[in-house]
Design an enzyme around this catalytic site. Structure first.
Site, PDB file in Angstrom:
ATOM      1  N   TYR A 182      -1.863  27.347  23.541  1.00 18.20           N
ATOM      2  CA  TYR A 182      -2.376  28.788  24.221  1.00 18.20           C
ATOM      3  C   TYR A 182      -3.848  28.550  23.932  1.00 18.20           C
ATOM      4  O   TYR A 182      -4.517  28.858  22.760  1.00 18.20           O
ATOM      5  CB  TYR A 182      -1.985  29.821  23.723  1.00 18.20           C
TER       6      TYR A 182
ATOM      7  N   HIS B 243       8.159  23.741  21.494  1.00 18.64           N
ATOM      8  CA  HIS B 243       7.860  24.370  22.608  1.00 18.64           C
ATOM      9  C   HIS B 243       8.553  24.003  23.717  1.00 18.64           C
ATOM     10  O   HIS B 243       8.881  24.757  24.699  1.00 18.64           O
ATOM     11  CB  HIS B 243       6.339  24.204  22.803  1.00 18.64           C
TER      12      HIS B 243
ATOM     13  N   SER C 190       8.490  36.270  28.436  1.00 17.19           N
ATOM     14  CA  SER C 190       8.473  36.847  30.033  1.00 17.19           C
ATOM     15  C   SER C 190       9.692  37.573  30.395  1.00 17.19           C
ATOM     16  O   SER C 190      10.266  37.496  31.379  1.00 17.19           O
ATOM     17  CB  SER C 190       8.382  35.597  30.826  1.00 17.19           C
TER      18      SER C 190
ATOM     19  N   LEU D 265       9.406  40.607  31.389  1.00 12.60           N
ATOM     20  CA  LEU D 265       9.051  41.385  32.470  1.00 12.60           C
ATOM     21  C   LEU D 265       8.576  40.605  33.674  1.00 12.60           C
ATOM     22  O   LEU D 265       7.898  40.784  34.631  1.00 12.60           O
ATOM     23  CB  LEU D 265       7.848  42.260  32.130  1.00 12.60           C
ATOM     24  N   GLY D 266       9.258  39.279  33.524  1.00 14.21           N
ATOM     25  CA  GLY D 266       8.966  38.318  34.835  1.00 14.21           C
ATOM     26  C   GLY D 266       7.515  38.121  35.046  1.00 14.21           C
ATOM     27  O   GLY D 266       7.130  38.252  36.196  1.00 14.21           O
ATOM     28  N   ARG D 267       6.881  37.952  33.846  1.00 11.87           N
ATOM     29  CA  ARG D 267       5.448  37.514  34.020  1.00 11.87           C
ATOM     30  C   ARG D 267       4.746  38.932  34.716  1.00 11.87           C
ATOM     31  O   ARG D 267       3.657  38.883  35.349  1.00 11.87           O
ATOM     32  CB  ARG D 267       4.915  36.447  34.621  1.00 11.87           C
ATOM     33  N   GLY D 268       5.186  40.120  34.601  1.00 17.06           N
ATOM     34  CA  GLY D 268       4.685  41.294  35.057  1.00 17.06           C
ATOM     35  C   GLY D 268       4.981  41.633  36.328  1.00 17.06           C
ATOM     36  O   GLY D 268       4.721  42.985  36.743  1.00 17.06           O
ATOM     37  N   PHE D 269       5.970  40.785  36.916  1.00 17.66           N
ATOM     38  CA  PHE D 269       6.213  41.442  38.414  1.00 17.66           C
ATOM     39  C   PHE D 269       7.208  42.400  38.171  1.00 17.66           C
ATOM     40  O   PHE D 269       7.226  43.512  39.135  1.00 17.66           O
ATOM     41  CB  PHE D 269       7.002  40.056  38.768  1.00 17.66           C
TER      42      PHE D 269
ATOM     43  N   ALA E 130       3.816  46.316  39.601  1.00 16.96           N
ATOM     44  CA  ALA E 130       2.481  46.308  39.853  1.00 16.96           C
ATOM     45  C   ALA E 130       1.926  45.245  41.038  1.00 16.96           C
ATOM     46  O   ALA E 130       0.813  45.599  41.207  1.00 16.96           O
ATOM     47  CB  ALA E 130       1.637  46.031  38.562  1.00 16.96           C
TER      48      ALA E 130
END
Length: 340
Positions: free
Chosen positions: A62, A131, A210, A212-216, A220
């Site tokens: 990262y 990883h 993830s 939250l599905g990378r925010g999807f 939003a």
């Protein structure tokens, strides 16, 4: 000692660290999601600890080490209060920012752990993950090299990421594995094919990234292409692009319906669904949603106190099967690509 409210706690693996049942993914504080407000990101770390979050997750990849360096002051201030997780295996090159290689050989592992210890400013890493797996390297050799780090006192517990059930069993025959970290959400359920069952059988905790599905799944992104900044890597993710994005946005209607019934946000319902996988599958589940905003920490951790009903779970059940697009442009690095 930081004063904080209490969320439930759980043990990672058999004899592993005891952590809050929700952790914090720190990747986005350094890379991938556009510009970061450093002061807000540091406030987020403190807010997470105050909310009872104790598992903080990073990786040497990262920001090419920048995220570990970013976390170092926070780690130093709260070393005895947190469980520190980092990862090795994704090799990056300064002369080619787009390059992603995978290294699982013993020499690389030993060099990687020393670099992570130095950047984090610690003598020991609480939870050290592989990883990604390189199938060209015998798995037992890689896990054996990781086990050497435990015997030498550089690492306390071992973890794996994106491995199949068969691979998890092979690893556990070499050394106890505390946690398996893979993507798991209402949008991504391929881990249920073999990895989840194996983890439950072996007493390995599951750490969904993830969730939250990378925010999807927050709802939003009405138009992902328009709603994401130029530096946001999700612009190139299959589920966020073109007709896929429109199809996937329509899948959120039942999430919003259930959220309204609970007086909650769609993100909280998505997280509550992941948290309830523990009861459904009979294993410890500690998701690590990422955020750079303190107010989101309070929202996310509140999801641990939401219980979805049977009819609500049934309403959410079909979503993953209807998602358009893979979770990566190249699924080669994922466990799904190695499932039989």
């Amino acid at each position: 000692m930081t004063e904080r409210t209490t969320i439930e706690r759980a043990e990672l693996g058999r004899g592993g660290p005891v952590v809050g049942v929700q952790g914090l993914g720190c990747m986005g504080m350094s890379e991938f999601y556009g510009d970061t407000d450093e002061a807000a990101a540091r406030a987020t770390l403190e807010a997470a600890l105050a909310a009872g979050v104790t598992l903080f997750d990073t990786a040497d990849a990262y920001g090419s080490g920048a995220n570990e360096e970013f976390l170092a002051p926070f780690v130093a201030a709260h070393r005895d209060e947190i469980t520190l997780a980092t990862k090795f295996a994704l090799e990056r090159r300064a002369d080619d920012p787009a390059y992603r290689g995978i290294r699982n050989d013993r020499a690389y592992i030993r060099r990687a752990v020393e670099d992570s210890l130095r950047r984090l400013g610690v003598d020991v890493i609480d939870l050290y993950y592989m990883h990604r797996r390189d199938p060209a390297v015998p798995f037992a050799e890689s896990v054996g090299a990781m086990a050497e780090l435990v015997r030498e006192g550089k690492v306390r517990h071992l973890g794996l990421s994106e491995v199949t059930g068969a691979e998890l069993r092979e690893a556990c025959a070499v050394h106890p594995i505390a946690a398996l970290q893979s993507e798991w959400s209402l949008f991504s359920r391929d881990v249920e094919r073999s990895a989840v069952g194996a983890a439950a059988e072996l007493g390995v905790a599951f750490v969904p990234y993830s969730p939250l599905g990378r925010g999807f799944l927050t709802g939003a992104f009405a138009d992902a292409a328009a709603d994401l900044s130029a530096g946001d890597y999700r612009q190139h993710q299959p589920r966020f692009t073109g007709d896929n994005a429109k199809t996937n946005a329509a899948l959120l209607d039942p999430v919003r319906e259930i959220a309204a019934a609970h007086g909650a946000s769609p993100a909280q319902i998505a997280l509550a669904w992941v948290q309830q996988r523990a009861a459904v599958h009979g294993l410890t589940v500690v998701p690590i949603p990422g955020t750079r905003k303190p107010e989101r920490v309070a929202e996310n951790t509140a999801a641990t106190r939401i219980t979805l009903t049977g009819p609500e779970l049934a309403l959410l059940e079909p979503i993953a099967g209807r998602v358009a697009g893979d979770r990566y442009p190249d699924m080669t690095f994922s466990s799904a690509a190695r499932e039989e």
